[in-house]
Design an enzyme around this catalytic site. Structure first.
Site, PDB file in Angstrom:
ATOM      1  N   GLY A  67      -1.417  -2.043 -10.602  1.00 60.78           N
ATOM      2  CA  GLY A  67      -1.480  -0.632 -10.246  1.00 60.78           C
ATOM      3  C   GLY A  67      -2.090  -0.391  -8.883  1.00 60.78           C
ATOM      4  O   GLY A  67      -1.634   0.480  -8.131  1.00 60.78           O
ATOM      5  N   GLU A  72      -1.462   1.119  -3.104  1.00 60.22           N
ATOM      6  CA  GLU A  72      -1.430   0.635  -1.724  1.00 60.22           C
ATOM      7  C   GLU A  72      -0.063   0.868  -1.093  1.00 60.22           C
ATOM      8  O   GLU A  72       0.036   1.255   0.077  1.00 60.22           O
ATOM      9  CB  GLU A  72      -1.802  -0.851  -1.671  1.00 60.22           C
ATOM     10  CG  GLU A  72      -1.644  -1.490  -0.304  1.00 60.22           C
ATOM     11  CD  GLU A  72      -2.557  -0.947   0.788  1.00 60.22           C
ATOM     12  OE1 GLU A  72      -2.183  -1.059   1.981  1.00 60.22           O
ATOM     13  OE2 GLU A  72      -3.645  -0.419   0.483  1.00 60.22           O
TER      14      GLU A  72
END
Length: 154
Positions: A67, A72
């Site tokens: 996740g 990111e």
């Protein structure tokens, strides 16, 4: 942010992305950006493949994309939005400042095409706040609100 189709914005290929943000393999997590409206919004594309380095350990026998890497990838898409809004020709780098309200709805697997919808909520000077949604085949997989700062690295 529910459309997966390209609007009237610009398309950005991998070479253009690498000219705009400093990330490189294995940490460059977007393959293309479509529907870029510099300074406002865009859709990042991540083609998730089985040979991604993180799948070796996350998790053996049941690979799912972490996740934190989905968030990111959303942030890298937002960095393209920010740098694109500033012409993309200076020595600026975009840094995370905060991540709020991150929710992970369903896993992302090898073979998925992750569509990263990011939209500026507001920006003042060098500080920007974004809403991001990660979707696969139109289904929400993750979402977050995050703040970033543009810093000149010269």
């Amino acid at each position: 942010m529910d459309s997966e189709t390209t609007g009237t914005g610009q398309d950005v290929d991998l070479n253009q992305i690498m000219a705009m943000i400093p990330h490189r393999y294995p940490f460059l997590l977007i393959d293309a950006v479509t529907d870029l409206h510099p300074g406002n919004r865009a859709i990042g594309i991540k083609n998730v493949t089985f040979n991604e380095p993180f799948f070796q350990g996350h998790f053996p026998g049941h690979p799912i994309m972490p996740g934190v890497l989905i968030v990111e990838a959303m942030a890298q898409t937002a960095a393209v939005v920010v740098v694109g809004g500033h012409g993309g020709d200076d020595n600026s780098v975009v840094y995370f400042m905060s991540i709020d309200g991150a929710r992970f709805r369903k896993p992302v697997f090898p073979g998925d095409r992750l569509m990263l919808h990011v939209e500026k909520l507001h920006g003042r000077g060098t500080v920007w706040k974004f809403k991001g949604e990660a979707r696969v085949d139109g289904q929400l997989r993750a979402e977050a609100t995050y703040t970033a700062m543009m810093v000149n690295e010269t």
